[in-house]
Design a protein around this motif. Structure first.
Motif, PDB file in Angstrom:
ATOM      1  N   ALA A   1       0.850  -1.192  -0.033  1.00  0.00           N
ATOM      2  CA  ALA A   1       0.155   0.045  -0.107  1.00  0.00           C
ATOM      3  C   ALA A   1       1.068   1.252  -0.068  1.00  0.00           C
ATOM      4  CB  ALA A   1      -0.868   0.060   1.194  1.00  0.00           C
ATOM      5  N   ARG A   2       1.815   1.265   0.707  1.00  0.00           N
ATOM      6  CA  ARG A   2       2.971   2.357   0.806  1.00  0.00           C
ATOM      7  C   ARG A   2       3.639   2.800  -0.424  1.00  0.00           C
ATOM      8  NH1 ARG A   2       7.855   4.104   2.727  1.00  0.00           N
ATOM      9  NH2 ARG A   2       7.950   5.846   4.030  1.00  0.00           N
ATOM     10  N   ASN A   3       3.867   1.681  -1.202  1.00  0.00           N
ATOM     11  CA  ASN A   3       4.364   1.773  -2.463  1.00  0.00           C
ATOM     12  C   ASN A   3       3.438   2.045  -3.528  1.00  0.00           C
ATOM     13  OD1 ASN A   3       6.850   0.865  -1.627  1.00  0.00           O
ATOM     14  ND2 ASN A   3       6.575  -1.535  -2.127  1.00  0.00           N
ATOM     15  N   VAL A   4       2.284   1.816  -3.553  1.00  0.00           N
ATOM     16  CA  VAL A   4       1.220   2.467  -4.609  1.00  0.00           C
ATOM     17  C   VAL A   4       1.001   3.914  -3.932  1.00  0.00           C
ATOM     18  CG1 VAL A   4      -1.101   2.410  -5.060  1.00  0.00           C
ATOM     19  CG2 VAL A   4       0.128   0.253  -4.824  1.00  0.00           C
ATOM     20  N   ILE A   5       1.043   4.380  -3.105  1.00  0.00           N
ATOM     21  CA  ILE A   5       0.902   5.715  -2.523  1.00  0.00           C
ATOM     22  C   ILE A   5       2.145   6.288  -3.016  1.00  0.00           C
ATOM     23  CG2 ILE A   5       0.853   7.322  -0.609  1.00  0.00           C
ATOM     24  CD1 ILE A   5      -0.378   4.603   1.177  1.00  0.00           C
ATOM     25  N   LEU A   6       3.425   6.082  -2.673  1.00  0.00           N
ATOM     26  CA  LEU A   6       4.599   6.735  -3.015  1.00  0.00           C
ATOM     27  C   LEU A   6       4.773   6.740  -4.773  1.00  0.00           C
ATOM     28  CD1 LEU A   6       6.902   5.517  -0.326  1.00  0.00           C
ATOM     29  CD2 LEU A   6       6.123   7.922  -0.658  1.00  0.00           C
ATOM     30  N   ARG A   7       4.112   5.715  -5.241  1.00  0.00           N
ATOM     31  CA  ARG A   7       4.051   5.830  -6.808  1.00  0.00           C
ATOM     32  C   ARG A   7       3.541   6.959  -7.248  1.00  0.00           C
ATOM     33  NH1 ARG A   7       6.713   4.455 -11.812  1.00  0.00           N
ATOM     34  NH2 ARG A   7       5.918   6.281 -12.621  1.00  0.00           N
ATOM     35  N   ARG A   8       2.217   7.280  -6.786  1.00  0.00           N
ATOM     36  CA  ARG A   8       1.345   8.011  -7.046  1.00  0.00           C
ATOM     37  C   ARG A   8       1.919   9.546  -6.922  1.00  0.00           C
ATOM     38  NH1 ARG A   8      -1.362  10.628 -10.600  1.00  0.00           N
ATOM     39  NH2 ARG A   8      -2.962  11.816 -10.060  1.00  0.00           N
ATOM     40  N   ALA A   9       2.616   9.503  -5.543  1.00  0.00           N
ATOM     41  CA  ALA A   9       3.017  10.806  -5.072  1.00  0.00           C
ATOM     42  C   ALA A   9       4.111  11.195  -6.056  1.00  0.00           C
ATOM     43  CB  ALA A   9       3.595  10.681  -3.766  1.00  0.00           C
ATOM     44  N   ALA A  10       5.022  10.442  -6.561  1.00  0.00           N
ATOM     45  CA  ALA A  10       6.012  10.640  -7.519  1.00  0.00           C
ATOM     46  C   ALA A  10       5.547  11.160  -8.878  1.00  0.00           C
ATOM     47  CB  ALA A  10       6.962   9.305  -7.888  1.00  0.00           C
ATOM     48  N   ASP A  11       4.355  10.482  -9.344  1.00  0.00           N
ATOM     49  CA  ASP A  11       3.806  11.166 -10.700  1.00  0.00           C
ATOM     50  C   ASP A  11       3.244  12.469 -10.377  1.00  0.00           C
ATOM     51  OD1 ASP A  11       4.276   8.524 -11.868  1.00  0.00           O
ATOM     52  OD2 ASP A  11       2.315   7.941 -11.614  1.00  0.00           O
ATOM     53  N   ILE A  12       2.697  12.714  -9.120  1.00  0.00           N
ATOM     54  CA  ILE A  12       2.061  14.202  -9.033  1.00  0.00           C
ATOM     55  C   ILE A  12       3.191  14.923  -9.031  1.00  0.00           C
ATOM     56  CG2 ILE A  12       0.931  15.340  -7.089  1.00  0.00           C
ATOM     57  CD1 ILE A  12      -0.738  13.080  -6.584  1.00  0.00           C
ATOM     58  N   ALA A  13       4.330  14.669  -8.287  1.00  0.00           N
ATOM     59  CA  ALA A  13       5.258  15.497  -8.072  1.00  0.00           C
ATOM     60  C   ALA A  13       6.180  16.000  -9.313  1.00  0.00           C
ATOM     61  CB  ALA A  13       6.246  15.127  -7.089  1.00  0.00           C
ATOM     62  N   SER A  14       6.158  15.075 -10.459  1.00  0.00           N
ATOM     63  CA  SER A  14       6.960  15.017 -11.671  1.00  0.00           C
ATOM     64  C   SER A  14       6.093  16.150 -12.485  1.00  0.00           C
ATOM     65  CB  SER A  14       6.801  13.949 -12.189  1.00  0.00           C
ATOM     66  OG  SER A  14       5.777  13.518 -12.979  1.00  0.00           O
ATOM     67  N   GLN A  15       4.870  16.466 -12.071  1.00  0.00           N
ATOM     68  CA  GLN A  15       4.058  17.399 -12.759  1.00  0.00           C
ATOM     69  C   GLN A  15       3.928  18.735 -12.213  1.00  0.00           C
ATOM     70  OE1 GLN A  15       0.909  14.687 -13.729  1.00  0.00           O
ATOM     71  NE2 GLN A  15       1.195  15.430 -15.932  1.00  0.00           N
ATOM     72  N   ASP A  16       3.439  18.386 -10.826  1.00  0.00           N
ATOM     73  CA  ASP A  16       3.280  19.577  -9.828  1.00  0.00           C
ATOM     74  C   ASP A  16       4.050  19.987  -8.855  1.00  0.00           C
ATOM     75  OD1 ASP A  16       0.735  19.558 -11.302  1.00  0.00           O
ATOM     76  OD2 ASP A  16      -0.343  18.555  -9.988  1.00  0.00           O
ATOM     77  N   GLY A  17       5.250  19.338  -8.647  1.00  0.00           N
ATOM     78  CA  GLY A  17       6.351  19.564  -7.764  1.00  0.00           C
ATOM     79  C   GLY A  17       6.005  18.856  -6.509  1.00  0.00           C
ATOM     80  N   LEU A  18       7.059  18.978  -5.665  1.00  0.00           N
ATOM     81  CA  LEU A  18       6.842  18.278  -4.277  1.00  0.00           C
ATOM     82  C   LEU A  18       6.062  19.264  -3.443  1.00  0.00           C
ATOM     83  CD1 LEU A  18      10.485  17.062  -3.827  1.00  0.00           C
ATOM     84  CD2 LEU A  18       8.532  15.437  -3.862  1.00  0.00           C
ATOM     85  N   GLU A  19       5.895  20.535  -3.651  1.00  0.00           N
ATOM     86  CA  GLU A  19       4.876  21.129  -2.822  1.00  0.00           C
ATOM     87  C   GLU A  19       3.530  21.020  -3.290  1.00  0.00           C
ATOM     88  OE1 GLU A  19       5.479  23.620  -0.403  1.00  0.00           O
ATOM     89  OE2 GLU A  19       6.982  22.178  -0.216  1.00  0.00           O
ATOM     90  N   GLY A  20       3.326  20.487  -4.616  1.00  0.00           N
ATOM     91  CA  GLY A  20       1.929  19.901  -4.987  1.00  0.00           C
ATOM     92  C   GLY A  20       1.460  18.796  -4.279  1.00  0.00           C
ATOM     93  N   LEU A  21       2.214  18.234  -3.341  1.00  0.00           N
ATOM     94  CA  LEU A  21       1.932  16.909  -2.862  1.00  0.00           C
ATOM     95  C   LEU A  21       1.233  17.332  -1.497  1.00  0.00           C
ATOM     96  CD1 LEU A  21       5.037  14.432  -2.659  1.00  0.00           C
ATOM     97  CD2 LEU A  21       2.921  14.393  -4.205  1.00  0.00           C
ATOM     98  N   SER A  22       0.075  16.724  -1.249  1.00  0.00           N
ATOM     99  CA  SER A  22      -0.684  16.746   0.114  1.00  0.00           C
ATOM    100  C   SER A  22      -1.101  15.504   0.443  1.00  0.00           C
ATOM    101  CB  SER A  22      -1.493  17.929   0.005  1.00  0.00           C
ATOM    102  OG  SER A  22      -2.646  17.501  -0.596  1.00  0.00           O
ATOM    103  N   ILE A  23      -1.174  15.295   1.640  1.00  0.00           N
ATOM    104  CA  ILE A  23      -1.993  13.846   2.193  1.00  0.00           C
ATOM    105  C   ILE A  23      -3.313  13.867   1.779  1.00  0.00           C
ATOM    106  CG2 ILE A  23      -2.714  12.626   4.358  1.00  0.00           C
ATOM    107  CD1 ILE A  23       0.195  13.326   5.375  1.00  0.00           C
TER     108      ILE A  23
END
Length: 205
Positions: free
Chosen positions: A10-32
């Motif tokens: 589950a954590r790996n799925v979450i982090l893979r999605r987070a990496a996809d988001i960050a590649s487009q919107d940046g790490l600041e675009g991430l939120s829980i």
């Protein structure tokens, strides 16, 4: 302990999605909250994995690093040291960006501009990944020089700087201008640069 593999998945799925988001919107675009909405899970569940936005960002960088190793670096290390490995590293990088392994192109290109002037743990992690990459390219070039496949006077640091600039320019032009020719231009520039640096002009290994 019985639930640990499931938790890891589950954590790996979450982090893979987070990496996809960050590649487009940046790490600041991430939120829980955003991840919880995207993945259809509870905020409290996600918070239990990471505890803070910064920890989520750092874990995302580690996940992206693992993917980068698998896509770009490890396949190149199967090629014997020398000019062939230099070329393979460059081609792997272009392919990784061109195939949109991350939807925003190169993950690290995206987040470097975001954090290059911000002190803190996230910047340090991004900077370390960037430095590891540039050192690897430099070392691979120097190996080729020592093997006699590049001219004796080749400045490995300078050549690595130039090759990485070609890679990043291809990535940026493809994204910003939707330029279908950007990667082929990058490949042409790298080939010409390496051909000019070879000890033997006939060596195109």
């Amino acid at each position: 302990m019985a639930g640990r593999p499931r938790d890891d998945r589950a954590r790996n799925v979450i982090l893979r999605r987070a990496a996809d988001i960050a590649s487009q919107d940046g790490l600041e675009g991430l939120s829980i909250g955003r991840l919880a909405t995207d993945l259809g899970v509870s905020k409290s569940g996600l918070f239990g994995y990471f505890g803070s936005k910064e920890e989520l960002q750092l874990a995302t960088i580690r996940t992206a690093t693992g993917i980068y190793l698998d896509e770009v670096i490890q396949p190149a290390l199967t090629v014997p040291p020398g000019l062939g490995r230099v070329r393979r590293l460059c081609e792997n990088w272009l392919s990784y960006s061109q195939r949109r392994v991350f939807p925003g192109g190169c993950f690290f290109f995206a987040v470097t501009a975001e954090f290059d002037a911000r002190p803190g743990r996230v910047r340090d992690a991004v900077a370390a990944a960037s430095l590891d990459w540039s050192r690897l390219v430099t070392r691979t070039i120097d190996d080729a020089r020592q093997l006699g496949e590049l001219a004796d006077d080749t400045d490995a640091d300078q050549l690595a700087f130039e090759l990485i600039a070609f890679l990043e320019t291809a990535n940026a032009r493809s994204l910003l201008h939707d330029d279908p020719n950007a990667y082929e231009r990058g490949r042409t520039a790298i080939r010409k640069h390496l051909d000019a640096a070879t000890a033997d002009p006939g060596n195109t290994a």
